[in-house]
Design a protein around this motif. Structure first.
Motif, PDB file in Angstrom:
ATOM      1  N   ASP A  45     -70.729  -4.725  -0.481  1.00 54.69           N
ATOM      2  CA  ASP A  45     -70.942  -6.063  -1.033  1.00 54.69           C
ATOM      3  C   ASP A  45     -72.047  -5.944  -2.076  1.00 54.69           C
ATOM      4  OD1 ASP A  45     -70.835  -8.703  -1.565  1.00 54.69           O
ATOM      5  OD2 ASP A  45     -71.696  -9.387   0.323  1.00 54.69           O
ATOM      6  N   ALA A  46     -71.667  -5.607  -3.307  1.00 50.91           N
ATOM      7  CA  ALA A  46     -72.628  -5.354  -4.381  1.00 50.91           C
ATOM      8  C   ALA A  46     -72.312  -6.250  -5.568  1.00 50.91           C
ATOM      9  CB  ALA A  46     -72.579  -3.886  -4.805  1.00 50.91           C
ATOM     10  N   ASP A  47     -73.338  -6.947  -6.076  1.00 49.97           N
ATOM     11  CA  ASP A  47     -73.169  -7.750  -7.278  1.00 49.97           C
ATOM     12  C   ASP A  47     -73.687  -6.962  -8.477  1.00 49.97           C
ATOM     13  OD1 ASP A  47     -75.872  -7.796  -6.898  1.00 49.97           O
ATOM     14  OD2 ASP A  47     -76.017  -9.947  -6.525  1.00 49.97           O
ATOM     15  N   LEU A  48     -73.826  -7.636  -9.619  1.00 56.12           N
ATOM     16  CA  LEU A  48     -74.204  -6.951 -10.849  1.00 56.12           C
ATOM     17  C   LEU A  48     -75.573  -6.298 -10.732  1.00 56.12           C
ATOM     18  CD1 LEU A  48     -73.775  -6.248 -13.828  1.00 56.12           C
ATOM     19  CD2 LEU A  48     -74.674  -8.503 -14.428  1.00 56.12           C
ATOM     20  N   ASP A  49     -76.562  -6.994 -10.168  1.00 58.69           N
ATOM     21  CA  ASP A  49     -77.900  -6.426 -10.048  1.00 58.69           C
ATOM     22  C   ASP A  49     -77.891  -5.150  -9.217  1.00 58.69           C
ATOM     23  OD1 ASP A  49     -78.974  -8.488 -11.547  1.00 58.69           O
ATOM     24  OD2 ASP A  49     -79.285  -9.751  -9.788  1.00 58.69           O
ATOM     25  N   GLU A  50     -77.157  -5.148  -8.125  1.00 59.13           N
ATOM     26  CA  GLU A  50     -77.106  -3.974  -7.267  1.00 59.13           C
ATOM     27  C   GLU A  50     -76.362  -2.823  -7.938  1.00 59.13           C
ATOM     28  OE1 GLU A  50     -75.299  -5.895  -3.967  1.00 59.13           O
ATOM     29  OE2 GLU A  50     -77.215  -6.316  -2.978  1.00 59.13           O
ATOM     30  N   ILE A  51     -75.333  -3.142  -8.714  1.00 56.43           N
ATOM     31  CA  ILE A  51     -74.598  -2.090  -9.419  1.00 56.43           C
ATOM     32  C   ILE A  51     -75.482  -1.437 -10.476  1.00 56.43           C
ATOM     33  CG2 ILE A  51     -72.687  -1.698 -11.029  1.00 56.43           C
ATOM     34  CD1 ILE A  51     -71.076  -3.695  -9.412  1.00 56.43           C
ATOM     35  N   LEU A  52     -76.282  -2.239 -11.188  1.00 55.51           N
ATOM     36  CA  LEU A  52     -77.183  -1.662 -12.188  1.00 55.51           C
ATOM     37  C   LEU A  52     -78.197  -0.725 -11.539  1.00 55.51           C
ATOM     38  CD1 LEU A  52     -77.912  -4.750 -14.487  1.00 55.51           C
ATOM     39  CD2 LEU A  52     -76.162  -2.986 -14.730  1.00 55.51           C
ATOM     40  N   THR A  53     -78.728  -1.105 -10.405  1.00 51.88           N
ATOM     41  CA  THR A  53     -79.648  -0.225  -9.689  1.00 51.88           C
ATOM     42  C   THR A  53     -78.937   1.030  -9.198  1.00 51.88           C
ATOM     43  OG1 THR A  53     -81.013  -2.107  -9.012  1.00 51.88           O
ATOM     44  CG2 THR A  53     -81.223  -0.083  -7.724  1.00 51.88           C
ATOM     45  N   ASP A  54     -77.688   0.894  -8.755  1.00 50.39           N
ATOM     46  CA  ASP A  54     -76.933   2.069  -8.320  1.00 50.39           C
ATOM     47  C   ASP A  54     -76.706   3.051  -9.472  1.00 50.39           C
ATOM     48  OD1 ASP A  54     -76.808   1.139  -5.775  1.00 50.39           O
ATOM     49  OD2 ASP A  54     -74.768   0.370  -5.901  1.00 50.39           O
ATOM     50  N   ILE A  55     -76.460   2.537 -10.668  1.00 55.93           N
ATOM     51  CA  ILE A  55     -76.284   3.419 -11.824  1.00 55.93           C
ATOM     52  C   ILE A  55     -77.558   4.207 -12.085  1.00 55.93           C
ATOM     53  CG2 ILE A  55     -75.889   3.462 -14.322  1.00 55.93           C
ATOM     54  CD1 ILE A  55     -74.033   1.081 -13.977  1.00 55.93           C
ATOM     55  N   LEU A  56     -78.709   3.549 -11.983  1.00 58.83           N
ATOM     56  CA  LEU A  56     -79.970   4.259 -12.176  1.00 58.83           C
ATOM     57  C   LEU A  56     -80.198   5.298 -11.085  1.00 58.83           C
ATOM     58  CD1 LEU A  56     -82.668   1.691 -13.359  1.00 58.83           C
ATOM     59  CD2 LEU A  56     -81.627   3.545 -14.624  1.00 58.83           C
ATOM     60  N   LEU A  57     -79.905   4.941  -9.847  1.00 62.91           N
ATOM     61  CA  LEU A  57     -80.113   5.883  -8.747  1.00 62.91           C
ATOM     62  C   LEU A  57     -79.193   7.088  -8.844  1.00 62.91           C
ATOM     63  CD1 LEU A  57     -80.589   3.449  -5.726  1.00 62.91           C
ATOM     64  CD2 LEU A  57     -82.337   4.669  -7.015  1.00 62.91           C
ATOM     65  N   ALA A  58     -78.073   6.946  -9.577  1.00 61.20           N
ATOM     66  CA  ALA A  58     -77.181   8.095  -9.761  1.00 61.20           C
ATOM     67  C   ALA A  58     -77.829   9.198 -10.564  1.00 61.20           C
ATOM     68  CB  ALA A  58     -75.888   7.643 -10.439  1.00 61.20           C
ATOM     69  N   SER A  59     -78.911   8.896 -11.301  1.00 62.35           N
ATOM     70  CA  SER A  59     -79.609   9.928 -12.065  1.00 62.35           C
ATOM     71  C   SER A  59     -80.495  10.803 -11.195  1.00 62.35           C
ATOM     72  CB  SER A  59     -80.466   9.283 -13.161  1.00 62.35           C
ATOM     73  OG  SER A  59     -81.488   8.477 -12.586  1.00 62.35           O
ATOM     74  N   LEU A  60     -80.650  10.464  -9.915  1.00 61.01           N
ATOM     75  CA  LEU A  60     -81.487  11.228  -8.994  1.00 61.01           C
ATOM     76  C   LEU A  60     -80.603  11.866  -7.936  1.00 61.01           C
ATOM     77  CD1 LEU A  60     -84.291   8.556  -8.443  1.00 61.01           C
ATOM     78  CD2 LEU A  60     -84.155  10.288 -10.232  1.00 61.01           C
ATOM     79  N   PRO A  61     -80.659  13.182  -7.769  1.00 63.11           N
ATOM     80  CA  PRO A  61     -79.866  13.810  -6.700  1.00 63.11           C
ATOM     81  C   PRO A  61     -80.217  13.225  -5.340  1.00 63.11           C
ATOM     82  CG  PRO A  61     -80.784  15.471  -8.194  1.00 63.11           C
ATOM     83  CD  PRO A  61     -81.419  14.158  -8.559  1.00 63.11           C
ATOM     84  N   ASP A  62     -79.234  13.223  -4.448  1.00 70.82           N
ATOM     85  CA  ASP A  62     -79.433  12.602  -3.133  1.00 70.82           C
ATOM     86  C   ASP A  62     -80.606  13.225  -2.379  1.00 70.82           C
ATOM     87  OD1 ASP A  62     -77.310  10.929  -3.605  1.00 70.82           O
ATOM     88  OD2 ASP A  62     -75.832  12.246  -2.654  1.00 70.82           O
ATOM     89  N   GLY A  63     -80.711  14.545  -2.386  1.00 70.35           N
ATOM     90  CA  GLY A  63     -81.802  15.194  -1.673  1.00 70.35           C
ATOM     91  C   GLY A  63     -83.162  14.873  -2.256  1.00 70.35           C
ATOM     92  N   TYR A  64     -83.240  14.754  -3.564  1.00 73.14           N
ATOM     93  CA  TYR A  64     -84.514  14.429  -4.208  1.00 73.14           C
ATOM     94  C   TYR A  64     -84.888  12.974  -3.962  1.00 73.14           C
ATOM     95  CZ  TYR A  64     -87.959  13.798  -7.944  1.00 73.14           C
ATOM     96  OH  TYR A  64     -89.105  13.497  -8.649  1.00 73.14           O
ATOM     97  N   ARG A  65     -83.920  12.074  -4.006  1.00 69.23           N
ATOM     98  CA  ARG A  65     -84.199  10.655  -3.819  1.00 69.23           C
ATOM     99  C   ARG A  65     -84.692  10.371  -2.409  1.00 69.23           C
ATOM    100  NH1 ARG A  65     -79.611   8.957  -5.326  1.00 69.23           N
ATOM    101  NH2 ARG A  65     -78.658   8.405  -3.332  1.00 69.23           N
ATOM    102  N   ALA A  66     -84.224  11.122  -1.439  1.00 68.25           N
ATOM    103  CA  ALA A  66     -84.638  10.879  -0.058  1.00 68.25           C
ATOM    104  C   ALA A  66     -86.103  11.227   0.178  1.00 68.25           C
ATOM    105  CB  ALA A  66     -83.754  11.685   0.893  1.00 68.25           C
ATOM    106  N   LYS A  67     -86.708  12.043  -0.685  1.00 66.58           N
ATOM    107  CA  LYS A  67     -88.096  12.464  -0.504  1.00 66.58           C
ATOM    108  C   LYS A  67     -89.082  11.614  -1.288  1.00 66.58           C
ATOM    109  CE  LYS A  67     -86.630  17.291   0.077  1.00 66.58           C
ATOM    110  NZ  LYS A  67     -86.747  18.670  -0.462  1.00 66.58           N
ATOM    111  N   LEU A  68     -88.623  10.638  -2.042  1.00 66.84           N
ATOM    112  CA  LEU A  68     -89.511   9.840  -2.871  1.00 66.84           C
ATOM    113  C   LEU A  68     -90.328   8.873  -2.021  1.00 66.84           C
ATOM    114  CD1 LEU A  68     -87.180   9.014  -5.897  1.00 66.84           C
ATOM    115  CD2 LEU A  68     -88.992  10.721  -5.788  1.00 66.84           C
ATOM    116  N   PRO A  69     -91.517   8.480  -2.493  1.00 67.32           N
ATOM    117  CA  PRO A  69     -92.315   7.489  -1.755  1.00 67.32           C
ATOM    118  C   PRO A  69     -91.605   6.147  -1.661  1.00 67.32           C
ATOM    119  CG  PRO A  69     -93.656   8.644  -3.384  1.00 67.32           C
ATOM    120  CD  PRO A  69     -92.229   9.018  -3.658  1.00 67.32           C
ATOM    121  N   THR A  70     -92.126   5.308  -0.787  1.00 62.11           N
ATOM    122  CA  THR A  70     -91.500   4.008  -0.527  1.00 62.11           C
ATOM    123  C   THR A  70     -92.290   2.867  -1.156  1.00 62.11           C
ATOM    124  OG1 THR A  70     -92.684   3.901   1.582  1.00 62.11           O
ATOM    125  CG2 THR A  70     -90.441   4.802   1.615  1.00 62.11           C
ATOM    126  N   ALA A  71     -93.007   3.150  -2.235  1.00 58.86           N
ATOM    127  CA  ALA A  71     -93.758   2.129  -2.964  1.00 58.86           C
ATOM    128  C   ALA A  71     -93.239   2.073  -4.395  1.00 58.86           C
ATOM    129  CB  ALA A  71     -95.251   2.438  -2.963  1.00 58.86           C
TER     130      ALA A  71
END
Length: 546
Positions: free
Chosen positions: A154-180
């Motif tokens: 259940d993703a609208d336009l805002d969530e899709i835009l964020t998903d496109i940006l997150l696609a630039s980060l490999p899954d393993g690297y994104r999981a290690k990023l800080p939560t701030a």
């Protein structure tokens, strides 16, 4: 060595050697573009943007997404469809096969535009897939957890835009990023001009523009310009923040939401926060934090997210406390025994020196002695919290609290309270969660601890500068399309390309492995790096002439 050279070497500052990363090769660019299109966050959009009926496209939508990512990685000058067609025409036959364009298919302007329009159209509508199982047990009413086989989305336009940006980060690297994260907005002026003559001002907000979704926005004044009004959109961008002063992180865009003009800022930021998930801290300027509590402070608290903020003039000052002898001072509960000279303090100005800023923050730190201390954790149901006075907490000595008078006089100040006169130094109060909900925050405003946390927000200002003037030219004419969805999708791909380049440069110049090299299992890049020497000319002492 001449005398002049000797003096410069001895008295001048040591030059620092700065490495310059090489540009990504064509093979590396294509491999990363393919990796972005095959990322889990991007696959959700691509899998459901393909029509289930009718004749298949000559150029698949996956190849269109790869072309968009490839063009954004190669250049930050523009995201125009005609330029994307040129990027596709420059590919060799083997490179076309790599990105999924069938052999013998001509890459025409019409086919590229059709594919880009299809991705934008699906993004505008969103991706909504119901559960493939009952959401609740009909007998007990218990909600059933989704298993790995459930494809609910259940993703609208805002969530899709964020998903496109997150696609630039490999899954393993994104999981290690800080939560701030830090969030801020930057303007995207529309390429289309108003038909009415004259500049856009609040007095003439009615205009006839080809792009019917634009609205009037306002640019804050800077050193280069005064306050200006523009017609277009505002891009709300999020970036990750280091958890401590000693942690180094590349400057990356991790969230995006687009709104017409300066409307609906809080909803845009909350859409990014909810999509990223598992956040513990959010920093935002007063354009977001001065909103009503139900639009900012309350949703963040319900998500368990800490919110450090800079108080507006209307949020500062002294207000009555919940019981006699207490006051609210700059959003924090204090005893009314706090000295008068500590009630109205001037915050440091941006142009002040480090010494002046430290001295003023020391004055704000002196308030903590008279501040109430949390006695218990917030109530899990109501959110109310118990606080005890500074004398009970051992921060000050008060004549009305005999136990506090046994404290160390060198460390605990003596209040001016008269014995027998009621005061709030030893009070214990319960503060409802809705009391000064908009102004309260974890750390005292303008204190040294607050400044260390708040100063990390400058990263989002630097990211906006990269997107506007240095790495990407996100100004008028960079995107020439109509509609919020089209502007948002092309902006997301532009920031995706910036993330790819910055990840490679940041890791390469530090002798680290690029996360995409590890994710794609590429061979190490052994090309030598160029460099230059950087010195601080302002601190150089005068040179003695011979």
């Amino acid at each position: 060595m001449s005398r002049r050279t000797k003096n410069r070497t001895r008295s001048g500052p040591a030059a620092s050697r700065v490495l310059i990363a090489n540009e990504l090769t064509r093979a590396q660019q294509i491999a990363r573009a393919v990796g972005c299109a095959d990322n889990t966050t991007m696959r959700t959009l691509l899998d459901h943007a393909v029509p289930r009926l009718g004749r298949p496209r000559k150029i698949p939508l996956r190849s269109i997404a790869i072309l968009l990512a490839l063009h954004a990685i190669r250049t930050g000058s523009s995201m125009i469809v005609s330029q994307i067609v040129r990027t596709a025409a420059d590919l060799t036959p083997s490179e076309r096969r790599t990105i999924g364009i069938p052999a013998g298919i001509a890459v025409t302007d019409k086919r590229i535009r059709s594919g880009v329009s299809a991705l934008i159209g699906r993004s505008a509508v969103g991706v909504h897939i119901p559960h493939d199982h009952p959401e609740a047990d009909p007998a007990t009413g218990e909600v059933i957890d989704c298993g790995p086989s459930c494809n609910h989305t259940d993703a609208d336009l805002d969530e899709i835009l964020t998903d496109i940006l997150l696609a630039s980060l490999p899954d393993g690297y994104r999981a290690k990023l800080p939560t701030a994260i830090a969030i801020d907005g930057t303007d995207i002026e529309s390429h289309y001009r108003r038909k009415q003559p004259g500049p856009a001002t609040p007095a003439n907000q009615k205009w006839d523009c080809i792009d019917t979704e634009v609205a009037l926005g306002k640019r804050t004044p800077t050193d280069r310009r005064r306050t200006e009004f523009y017609v277009g959109y505002e891009a709300h961008i999020a970036t990750i923040l280091p958890s401590g002063a000693d942690q180094e992180l590349p400057l990356l865009a991790t969230g995006l939401a687009v709104r017409p003009g300066v409307r609906d800022r809080n909803a845009a930021a909350m859409a990014i926060i909810r999509r990223l998930g598992n956040l513990t801290e959010v920093l935002a300027d007063r354009a977001y934090t001065t909103a009503k509590p139900e639009r900012w402070a309350r949703p963040l608290r319900s998500l368990g997210i800490s919110n450090t903020k800079d108080l507006h003039e209307t949020q500062r000052g002294v207000r009555p406390g919940p019981v006699p002898g207490t006051i609210w001072l700059d959003g924090r509960l204090h005893s009314a025994a706090i000295p008068t000279d500590l009630r109205e303090l001037q915050p440091p100005r941006p142009g002040d020196s480090a010494t002046v800023k430290a001295r003023r923050r020391d004055e704000f730190d002196r308030r903590r002695k008279y501040e109430f201390v949390a006695h218990k954790a917030p109530d899990p149901v109501t959110g109310a919290q118990r606080f005890k006075g500074p004398a009970l907490a051992g921060r000050v000595r008060c004549r009305n609290i005999p136990k506090s008078m046994r404290g160390d006089p060198s460390r605990q100040a003596l209040t001016a309270c008269q014995k027998g006169t009621p005061c709030g130094c030893g009070a214990t109060v319960t503060v409802p969660v809705t009391t000064h909900e908009r102004d309260r925050q974890p750390l005292p405003w303008q204190s040294t601890a607050w400044a260390k946390v708040w100063n990390r927000r400058s990263r989002i200002e630097g990211l906006n500068g990269l997107a506007r003037y240095q790495d990407v030219n996100l100004n008028r004419g960079y995107i020439r399309c109509r509609g919020r969805a089209a502007t948002g999708v092309l902006t997301a791909f532009a920031l995706l390309g910036m993330n790819i380049r910055r990840l490679y440069r940041w890791h390469t110049t530090r002798g680290l492995d690029d996360p995409w090299r590890l994710a794609l299992n590429e061979e190490p890049d052994t090309r030598p790096l160029d460099h230059y020497y950087r010195t601080d000319r302002r601190s150089r002492s005068p040179v003695t002439r011979q």
